[in-house]
Write a protein that holds these residues in place. Structure first.
Motif, PDB file in Angstrom:
ATOM      1  N   MET A   1      -4.098   9.219 -13.347  1.00  0.00           N
ATOM      2  CA  MET A   1      -3.820  10.466 -14.043  1.00  0.00           C
ATOM      3  C   MET A   1      -5.075  11.312 -14.209  1.00  0.00           C
ATOM      4  N   GLN A   2      -6.223  10.657 -14.306  1.00  0.00           N
ATOM      5  CA  GLN A   2      -7.473  11.368 -14.565  1.00  0.00           C
ATOM      6  C   GLN A   2      -8.325  11.586 -13.314  1.00  0.00           C
ATOM      7  N   SER A   3      -7.976  10.945 -12.219  1.00  0.00           N
ATOM      8  CA  SER A   3      -8.812  11.047 -11.018  1.00  0.00           C
ATOM      9  C   SER A   3      -8.582  12.371 -10.295  1.00  0.00           C
ATOM     10  N   PRO A   4      -9.583  12.854  -9.532  1.00  0.00           N
ATOM     11  CA  PRO A   4      -9.409  14.074  -8.736  1.00  0.00           C
ATOM     12  C   PRO A   4      -8.219  13.931  -7.796  1.00  0.00           C
ATOM     13  N   LEU A   5      -7.542  15.033  -7.567  1.00  0.00           N
ATOM     14  CA  LEU A   5      -6.285  14.999  -6.834  1.00  0.00           C
ATOM     15  C   LEU A   5      -6.297  15.990  -5.680  1.00  0.00           C
ATOM     16  N   HIS A   6      -5.860  15.535  -4.524  1.00  0.00           N
ATOM     17  CA  HIS A   6      -5.660  16.402  -3.370  1.00  0.00           C
ATOM     18  C   HIS A   6      -4.170  16.412  -3.027  1.00  0.00           C
ATOM     19  N   ILE A   7      -3.689  17.574  -2.605  1.00  0.00           N
ATOM     20  CA  ILE A   7      -2.290  17.746  -2.243  1.00  0.00           C
ATOM     21  C   ILE A   7      -2.200  18.018  -0.749  1.00  0.00           C
ATOM     22  N   THR A   8      -1.345  17.290  -0.042  1.00  0.00           N
ATOM     23  CA  THR A   8      -1.234  17.501   1.404  1.00  0.00           C
ATOM     24  C   THR A   8      -0.525  18.828   1.686  1.00  0.00           C
ATOM     25  N   THR A   9      -0.972  19.486   2.738  1.00  0.00           N
ATOM     26  CA  THR A   9      -0.439  20.801   3.092  1.00  0.00           C
ATOM     27  C   THR A   9       0.181  20.846   4.483  1.00  0.00           C
ATOM     28  N   ALA A  10      -0.181  19.920   5.350  1.00  0.00           N
ATOM     29  CA  ALA A  10       0.348  19.927   6.721  1.00  0.00           C
ATOM     30  C   ALA A  10       1.840  19.604   6.722  1.00  0.00           C
ATOM     31  N   THR A  11       2.546  20.093   7.741  1.00  0.00           N
ATOM     32  CA  THR A  11       3.966  19.787   7.871  1.00  0.00           C
ATOM     33  C   THR A  11       4.196  18.286   7.899  1.00  0.00           C
ATOM     34  N   LEU A  12       3.301  17.559   8.551  1.00  0.00           N
ATOM     35  CA  LEU A  12       3.376  16.108   8.582  1.00  0.00           C
ATOM     36  C   LEU A  12       1.965  15.540   8.692  1.00  0.00           C
ATOM     37  N   SER A  13       1.582  14.775   7.682  1.00  0.00           N
ATOM     38  CA  SER A  13       0.308  14.059   7.704  1.00  0.00           C
ATOM     39  C   SER A  13       0.625  12.570   7.791  1.00  0.00           C
ATOM     40  N   ARG A  14      -0.395  11.765   7.940  1.00  0.00           N
ATOM     41  CA  ARG A  14      -0.144  10.331   7.926  1.00  0.00           C
ATOM     42  C   ARG A  14      -1.340   9.603   7.349  1.00  0.00           C
ATOM     43  N   VAL A  15      -1.041   8.469   6.761  1.00  0.00           N
ATOM     44  CA  VAL A  15      -2.077   7.649   6.157  1.00  0.00           C
ATOM     45  C   VAL A  15      -1.814   6.208   6.562  1.00  0.00           C
ATOM     46  N   ILE A  16      -2.875   5.467   6.815  1.00  0.00           N
ATOM     47  CA  ILE A  16      -2.740   4.035   7.075  1.00  0.00           C
ATOM     48  C   ILE A  16      -3.038   3.325   5.762  1.00  0.00           C
ATOM     49  N   TRP A  17      -2.024   2.719   5.206  1.00  0.00           N
ATOM     50  CA  TRP A  17      -2.123   2.044   3.915  1.00  0.00           C
ATOM     51  C   TRP A  17      -1.578   0.636   4.053  1.00  0.00           C
ATOM     52  N   GLU A  18      -2.362  -0.322   3.613  1.00  0.00           N
ATOM     53  CA  GLU A  18      -2.007  -1.739   3.768  1.00  0.00           C
ATOM     54  C   GLU A  18      -1.671  -2.055   5.225  1.00  0.00           C
ATOM     55  N   LYS A  19      -2.491  -1.492   6.117  1.00  0.00           N
ATOM     56  CA  LYS A  19      -2.415  -1.743   7.561  1.00  0.00           C
ATOM     57  C   LYS A  19      -1.134  -1.205   8.208  1.00  0.00           C
ATOM     58  N   SER A  20      -0.429  -0.327   7.490  1.00  0.00           N
ATOM     59  CA  SER A  20       0.773   0.286   8.042  1.00  0.00           C
ATOM     60  C   SER A  20       0.688   1.795   7.919  1.00  0.00           C
ATOM     61  N   ILE A  21       1.351   2.500   8.821  1.00  0.00           N
ATOM     62  CA  ILE A  21       1.360   3.957   8.799  1.00  0.00           C
ATOM     63  C   ILE A  21       2.446   4.455   7.852  1.00  0.00           C
ATOM     64  N   VAL A  22       2.074   5.383   6.969  1.00  0.00           N
ATOM     65  CA  VAL A  22       3.042   6.067   6.111  1.00  0.00           C
ATOM     66  C   VAL A  22       2.906   7.557   6.403  1.00  0.00           C
ATOM     67  N   TYR A  23       4.000   8.219   6.721  1.00  0.00           N
ATOM     68  CA  TYR A  23       3.968   9.649   6.999  1.00  0.00           C
ATOM     69  C   TYR A  23       4.124  10.421   5.694  1.00  0.00           C
ATOM     70  N   LEU A  24       3.301  11.449   5.545  1.00  0.00           N
ATOM     71  CA  LEU A  24       3.267  12.217   4.305  1.00  0.00           C
ATOM     72  C   LEU A  24       3.818  13.620   4.523  1.00  0.00           C
ATOM     73  N   LEU A  25       4.671  14.045   3.624  1.00  0.00           N
ATOM     74  CA  LEU A  25       5.271  15.369   3.673  1.00  0.00           C
ATOM     75  C   LEU A  25       4.469  16.328   2.798  1.00  0.00           C
ATOM     76  N   PRO A  26       4.624  17.641   2.991  1.00  0.00           N
ATOM     77  CA  PRO A  26       3.880  18.610   2.172  1.00  0.00           C
ATOM     78  C   PRO A  26       4.122  18.397   0.681  1.00  0.00           C
ATOM     79  N   GLY A  27       3.033  18.373  -0.085  1.00  0.00           N
ATOM     80  CA  GLY A  27       3.128  18.155  -1.518  1.00  0.00           C
ATOM     81  C   GLY A  27       2.830  16.734  -1.942  1.00  0.00           C
TER      82      GLY A  27
END
Length: 271
Positions: free
Chosen positions: A87-113
């Protein structure tokens, strides 16, 4: 217990974070009961109660993201300390139509917001602990009106979906909530709550980036759109699309129809 049978309040609140691309929130603890909202990756929520069998949790999303029931199998638990940190940490919001992150060795696709929490002590350190591909902006940086309008255009042709909160389906409240969130502002997620949000400016003071709320013949709020300037409105009519905004033709001349009424014109940017 609520109603004495179906579900019970938690003696201590539990906490969670969305670790899916999209997490649906339902009206009732029943599959197919209808959406009230959805959570995007990285959004935080509190768990207020659960069903007796433990299969459903009633949650309340932070920053007015919405409330309702989620499947317990989709819950990602956080300790109170971790929740407070996020709740207190700096925050970034994704803006691309589709982003992706590798989390726990798996790909998660991120939507805007979607949210990325960043910080030196971040449990989810986005510079060291995972790989992110896409674009984002710091939530602390407030966008100007021109940027807000450009962000809104990024949702063009997204379909209507009652309770939806992503590019795959939106309704007026969730769409406006996402636009403003990406641009660094927190506004209500539901149309009814927009009535008391922000500052009333009226048609005479309207600017690009203001929210226009319409009523039906009975004067009840029925839909909303974002004024983009030059007599144009972005709104959801089957999908996100441009419509002409010509209120002078609705209130003067031969057009006596009461089907189109501007109820409010709101500045939600605070400036």
């Amino acid at each position: 217990m609520q109603n004495g049978t179906s579900n019970e309040w938690l003696s201590d609140r539990a906490f969670g974070i969305c670790r899916l691309s999209l997490l649906s929130i339902y009206r009732e603890p029943v599959v197919g009961s209808g959406l009230t909202s959805q959570l995007l990756f990285g959004e935080l929520y509190q768990v207020l109660r659960k069903t007796k069998d433990g299969q459903w949790l009633f949650v309340e999303g932070e920053a007015q993201a919405g409330s309702g029931w989620i499947l317990a199998s989709q819950h990602h638990d956080l300790t109170a300390g971790s929740y407070s940190f996020f709740m207190q940490s700096p925050l970034h919001i994704t803006t691309a139509t589709l982003s992706r992150v590798i989390w726990e060795k798996s790909i998660v696709y991120l939507l805007p917001g979607s949210q990325l929490h960043a910080g030196n002590q971040e449990i989810f350190d986005w510079e060291a602990s995972f790989s992110f591909e896409g674009s984002s902006r710091p939530f602390s940086k407030k966008a100007c009106r021109e940027e807000l309008v450009e962000t809104a255009k990024g949702f063009l042709n997204a379909p209507y979906l009652s309770g939806g909160r992503s590019i795959f389906g939106l309704y007026e409240g969730s769409w406006l909530h996402l636009i403003f969130k990406i641009c660094g502002y927190i506004v209500p997620n539901y149309l009814s709550q927009l009535l008391t949000a922000g500052r009333e400016v009226g048609l005479s003071g309207i600017q690009a980036g203001d929210v226009v709320i319409f009523s039906n013949e009975q004067g009840i709020p029925s839909r909303a759109g974002l004024y983009t300037g030059s007599g144009q409105l972005l709104e959801i009519h089957g999908k996100v699309r441009f419509s002409p905004f010509e209120p002078e033709k609705w209130i003067t001349g031969k057009n006596k129809s009461k089907q189109v009424q501007v109820l409010h014109v709101k500045n939600l940017m605070g400036s």
